[in-house]
Every structure is written in structure tokens, then in C-alpha cells.
Design an enzyme around this catalytic site. Sequence first.
Site, PDB file in Angstrom:
ATOM      1  N   ASP A 131       0.713  -1.184   0.106  1.00  0.00           N
ATOM      2  CA  ASP A 131      -0.062  -0.268   0.023  1.00  0.00           C
ATOM      3  C   ASP A 131       0.821   1.170   0.090  1.00  0.00           C
ATOM      4  OD1 ASP A 131      -2.257   1.679   0.243  1.00  0.00           O
ATOM      5  OD2 ASP A 131      -2.530   1.290   2.230  1.00  0.00           O
ATOM      6  N   GLN A 242      -3.031  -5.463   6.341  1.00  0.00           N
ATOM      7  CA  GLN A 242      -2.840  -4.313   7.115  1.00  0.00           C
ATOM      8  C   GLN A 242      -3.987  -4.760   8.295  1.00  0.00           C
ATOM      9  OE1 GLN A 242      -3.683  -1.817   3.538  1.00  0.00           O
ATOM     10  NE2 GLN A 242      -1.889  -0.253   4.254  1.00  0.00           N
ATOM     11  N   ASP A 274      -1.733   9.273   9.711  1.00  0.00           N
ATOM     12  CA  ASP A 274      -2.267   8.601   8.510  1.00  0.00           C
ATOM     13  C   ASP A 274      -3.635   8.019   9.090  1.00  0.00           C
ATOM     14  OD1 ASP A 274      -2.261   7.121   6.007  1.00  0.00           O
ATOM     15  OD2 ASP A 274      -2.337   5.490   7.141  1.00  0.00           O
ATOM     16  N   GLU A 316      -4.392  13.202   9.013  1.00  0.00           N
ATOM     17  CA  GLU A 316      -4.981  12.955   7.480  1.00  0.00           C
ATOM     18  C   GLU A 316      -6.472  12.334   7.844  1.00  0.00           C
ATOM     19  OE1 GLU A 316      -5.385   9.943   4.006  1.00  0.00           O
ATOM     20  OE2 GLU A 316      -4.733   9.189   6.008  1.00  0.00           O
ATOM     21  N   HIS A 385      -0.765  11.807  -3.043  1.00  0.00           N
ATOM     22  CA  HIS A 385      -0.459  10.317  -3.728  1.00  0.00           C
ATOM     23  C   HIS A 385      -1.724   9.686  -3.704  1.00  0.00           C
ATOM     24  CE1 HIS A 385      -0.611   9.895   0.595  1.00  0.00           C
ATOM     25  NE2 HIS A 385      -0.813   8.587   0.245  1.00  0.00           N
ATOM     26  N   ASP A 386      -2.703  10.128  -3.314  1.00  0.00           N
ATOM     27  CA  ASP A 386      -3.949   9.250  -3.150  1.00  0.00           C
ATOM     28  C   ASP A 386      -4.854   9.885  -4.304  1.00  0.00           C
ATOM     29  OD1 ASP A 386      -3.664   7.362  -1.126  1.00  0.00           O
ATOM     30  OD2 ASP A 386      -4.250   8.761   0.313  1.00  0.00           O
ATOM     31  N   ARG A 510      -3.640   4.128  -8.522  1.00  0.00           N
ATOM     32  CA  ARG A 510      -3.062   5.446  -7.779  1.00  0.00           C
ATOM     33  C   ARG A 510      -1.603   5.567  -8.107  1.00  0.00           C
ATOM     34  NH1 ARG A 510      -4.302   4.768  -1.545  1.00  0.00           N
ATOM     35  NH2 ARG A 510      -3.747   2.497  -2.156  1.00  0.00           N
TER      36      ARG A 510
HETATM   37  C1  GLC Z   1      -3.866   7.155   3.952  1.00  0.00           C
HETATM   38  C2  GLC Z   1      -2.978   7.112   2.820  1.00  0.00           C
HETATM   39  C3  GLC Z   1      -3.427   6.014   1.675  1.00  0.00           C
HETATM   40  C4  GLC Z   1      -3.428   4.546   2.427  1.00  0.00           C
HETATM   41  C5  GLC Z   1      -4.246   4.590   3.484  1.00  0.00           C
HETATM   42  C6  GLC Z   1      -4.009   3.319   4.321  1.00  0.00           C
HETATM   43  O1  GLC Z   1      -5.126   7.207   3.493  1.00  0.00           O
HETATM   44  O2  GLC Z   1      -2.797   8.218   2.254  1.00  0.00           O
HETATM   45  O3  GLC Z   1      -2.420   6.066   0.848  1.00  0.00           O
HETATM   46  O4  GLC Z   1      -3.829   3.735   1.450  1.00  0.00           O
HETATM   47  O5  GLC Z   1      -3.975   5.568   4.360  1.00  0.00           O
HETATM   48  O6  GLC Z   1      -2.814   3.499   5.228  1.00  0.00           O
END
Ligand code: GLC
Length: 633
Positions: A131, A242, A274, A316, A385-386, A510
Amino acid sequence: MSVPNVEDLLAGEPVHDQVVFETRLRRYWADLLTGLTGAYPDHAVEMAYRLVEIAARNFRERSDDLRLLDLRRHADPQWFQHPQMLGYATYADLFAGNLKGVAEKADYLDELGVNYLHLLPLLKPRPGESDGGYAVMDYRAVREDLGTIGDLRDLATVLRSRGISLTLDLVLNHVAAEHDWARSARAGDSFYRDYFHLFPDRQLPDAYEKTLPQVFPDFAPGNFTYDEESHSWVWTTFNRWQWDLNWHNPDVFYEFADLILWLANLGVECLRLDAIAFIYKRMGTNCQNQPEVHAITQALRTVARIGAPALIFKAEAIVGPSDLAPYLGVGKHAGKVSDLAYQNSLMVQIWSTLAAKDTRLFCAAMNRFPAKPPTTVWGTYLRCHDDIGWAIDDDDAASVGLNGYEHRRFLGDYYAGLYPMSDARGLIFQENLATGDRRISGTAASLLGIEAALDNSDEVHLDLAARRYVLAHQIMLGFGGLPLIYMGDELALTNDYLYIDDSDHADDNRWVHRPRMPWDKADRRHTEGTLEHHIWHALRHAVTVRAALPSLDASVETEIFDPVNPAVLIFLRRHQSQTMVGVYNVTAEAQILPRWVIPLGNWAWDALTEETPLTDGDLQLDTYQARWFVQQA
Ligand code: GLC
């Protein structure tokens, strides 16, 4: 209840440092207790004592240089609000090969005006798919091909000496299934089993699923994964590898408090929290934005303020408008949670406005935001980046006569280039057939028509697309906040379709907007007549102008005018020493505005074009033109 005894905790440290630590402890003790009480009501006091010990232990390890930085930040606690601030987000490897390479590129960042650098995940990820590094296997090691912890410390030191603050991701919702904690849990260690949400059967997972959304419905449907080894269902919001952490458990909190201070001692100055919205789970909800999330953040930040106060937090939380404000703190948490938060709504509204060529929804949505605490800052951005998720609120849409669902569909179609006359080249990410959701991947340049114009060698089209591109950045830079440029956008890099050849990336489009930095193209920023030169200088100019405008200090709240002409956005920013009116024509047609929208008297002038003072009569705006009016001194 008395604060812990600092003389004991810091015995042997210079007396003045003990005094400094104790001063901070007294300042933050109550905030620490309130934060902990909000999430761990039965353990708050015992946790507070243990956390101060953790803070003291890490403070002992803090270098003189960083203790000095702490002092500098005390002298200027709002350093990250200044209009000189400019952020840049990139992957170390894609930008410069490795951490040493990034240090060598400090001049490039400097030339752009960057003083805040977010390096995307670089701590040791699981092997294979990870990821983009957000599946961390070891938080105390760097990904091998990027360097070592020593290199990371060296990089932070170089950047600090150049006035660039280093930001890293703190992935705190989940760890890789290969992390030691997860391995121990799988092996049956009950201490570590409590670090995760494990269930013996589907009963509770099914109950939770009733109200849980899907983050990656395409490649990771569902929120739970069966683990053969431990015979349990594991909570896995994102990918099956994850594993969501159990933040209900104080031991998880201790681990992260210690880790945060350790990262701060390497010289990290900002942590991007994050997926912070997801960390606390509650049956019957979508398990996002729970009140405990804010209590936990407050408590973590307090620990950092005591042990390493130069460190700030950026949330975030890619959530709707009403859920976003609490990440900067509302009510009892005001100003005590994250220092920065991504302004996701602004980002979405910029894209929506440019596609619709109409500002009414932008104004309705952004005007609904409550004022943020004046000590906090929006991280403003156009791309990251998303993917882009179309977080358009149904009520906001209805208030301007739009249907939310239809408008979201329109945006998906428009940016995927499926809408008639659209020149966007985005890719649909994670289409959700149940909700009709279609997020979008793609670089800003490809989404805004630059790729299509280049492919067709169409100069007229390229000129138009480039104007639209610069305008989008000017809106972001002129909104107020800490602007974050996404790697390559300073050069208008287009989509990189080669991601498909990498089996670890092929499923996740992405990667189309995560190109390797083409340094030959970057060199063209110095060659007049090239697209790179044009874009670089236009952005650089706006950044330089911005830096000199006190009205763009991020403490100032942006007031958004109701549309006078629906083709034009108007932002008003009133600082004690300067008022600024930013106007932005979001269409390809010239527009006019009545002169009264610029309430600056006769001596208003445009800081962007340095044009002579405004006189009476209508205000003319060229194709996609932005103007930043301020009172002439
Ligand atoms: C956040 C990151 C993203 C990732 C997600 C899970 O949103 O920006 O890229 O996939 O977290 O960690």
C-alpha cells in the site's frame, strides 16, 4: 493530583533543562489528563504518570541541536502559519533514489521555495505489496533500499540546517501482518493479541459490517480477514495484510507515544497521522471520527509537547465537512488536537468548480465550515499520492439546486474523460457498484487537460489547459493555509502508465500519478519556451508573491463571498495589517465583476500582476485569471 517529580525523572540532566521540562509538564499536565480521560476513563491517571516517564526518558536522548529547535519553536509557536511556508510531498526513491539522494536535492526544493518536506512512507514495509509503504513491518527501521536510520537522521539534520522541516507518516491505524506484534498475536501471545481486534467467529464482524463502509471495495472487499494461524477474524479496514490496531488498549498508546518521541529525536518535525479517523471502533457506527479519536490525539500531542515540543501533528482525515473540523479541535479540544489537517473539502471543491465552471457549490460548501482555532492550519492541496474521492455533501448540493449523487457521477465521468468535451485523462479508482462511488486517479496535469493537449500537439488547447492548471494552484495558494505541492506538479508531469508493468502496483492505479522524477524534464525549467519553464515560473511567482503578503498568514480565516458572478470565486482575507481580495475566474471565457467587490478603496493593486491601482468601472478578468488585490502601501 501533583505532577510527577521531574528532579527524579531527569536526575543528572542540566538544571536549566529540568526546569524547562517541568515548565512544559505543568503547562500540559491537565490537557494530558483530559485527553486520556476521554479515551481511557479507568486508566487515565496511571497512564499519565507512565507517559511522563516515557517523555522524560526520550527527552534525555534529545540532542542539543533539537533542544535548541524546541526553544526556537517556543519563541515562534506559530511558525507553520507564516505565508512563507510551502510544503512539498514526495517519495524518497521516486524523487531522488534514496535518503542521501534527497539531501542532495535540497537545492531544488530551496529553489521552489519549499520549507516543509513530506516524505511518503519510508519506514520498513512488508515485502511485496505494501500500500505504498502504509503497511509498516518495523517502525524503527528504514526501507533497506532507501538507507538506514542513520541516513534518516542525517537527512533531517541537513534539511533543518536549510530551514526545511521534515514530515513523516505515522501509520497508526494498522501495522503490516508481518510486524512483530502481529506475528506474536498470531502465535497466540495474549499480550499481543490485545493489540489487535481478533474475533473467533463471524458474529461480531457481521454485526460491525452492517454499518462499515468499504475503503478498497475493488481489491480488498470487506473489513475483516480470516487468519488461518490464529483461527480468528482480524479487523483489516484497508488491505488484508494491514491489521488494525486496538487503540482501546493502553499498551498500544504507550508504544506509539514512545515511537513518536523517538522519531522526533531523529529530527522529524511533523508527523502525518495517517488514516487517523479510523483508529477507534464503535458498534453501530461507521467506526470513523469517534470522539475518542480526538481525545487520543490530544493526549499524544500533549506527550510530544512535553518531551519534544518542536513536533507538530498533521491529521490525515479525508472525511466530510462536518467531521473534519474536530481534527483541529472543537469544544474542549479546540487548538489541542492536530496542528494541521488536510483541507479535503477545498481540494474537492476546486476540482468540482473547474469541471462545472461554476462556483456556487464551492461557496455553499466552504461557507458551511465553522471557523477553525486560530492556532491551527489547513493543509491546502490540489493533488496528493491518493485518489480523489468526490466528497460532495448532499445538503450542500441541494442548497444550490444540484443533486449530490448526480453531481458526484458527473465529476467521476468528467475526470475520467467520459463526459462530452472533457479533456481530462483520469482513471476510475475503486468503483463501488453499490453506492455509485467512482474515485479518480491521475496527475493534476492529466486531469486538467495538459496531457490531452500535448498528445494532440494542440498549442491553443495547451495554453488554455496551462492557464487552468496555474489557476488551480493559485486558488490553493491563495486560500490560506500551508500549501502542499505534490511532487512533479511544479513541472506539470502527466500520468505514468508504466505502473502496470510492476506486479506490486498493477492492481492499484493510484500509481499512475506516482511517477519517478524525470530530472531531464526538471532541467527544462531553466529553458524558456518549454512547458516546464512556464509552469515552474508561474507557480514560483505565486509562491514568492504569497510569501510577502501578511494577509496570507494561515491564522487568518478566509471569507468567501457569495457568488456575484458564478464564474468567479472571491476570497476575502482580513489581517490586522492588510486586507486581501483574491478573485479567480474559473472559466475559459473573459469575465467582468463590479468594482465594489474589491472593498479596498482607490489604492488597491494586484500583487500577482503588479498592475497599477484599480480605478472605477468594472473589473476585467481574462481566461482563467487570478488576481490578488491588496491595499497598496
Ligand atoms: C492513507 C494513505 C493511503 C493509504 C491509507 C491506508 O489514506 O494516504 O495512501 O492507502 O491511508 O494506510
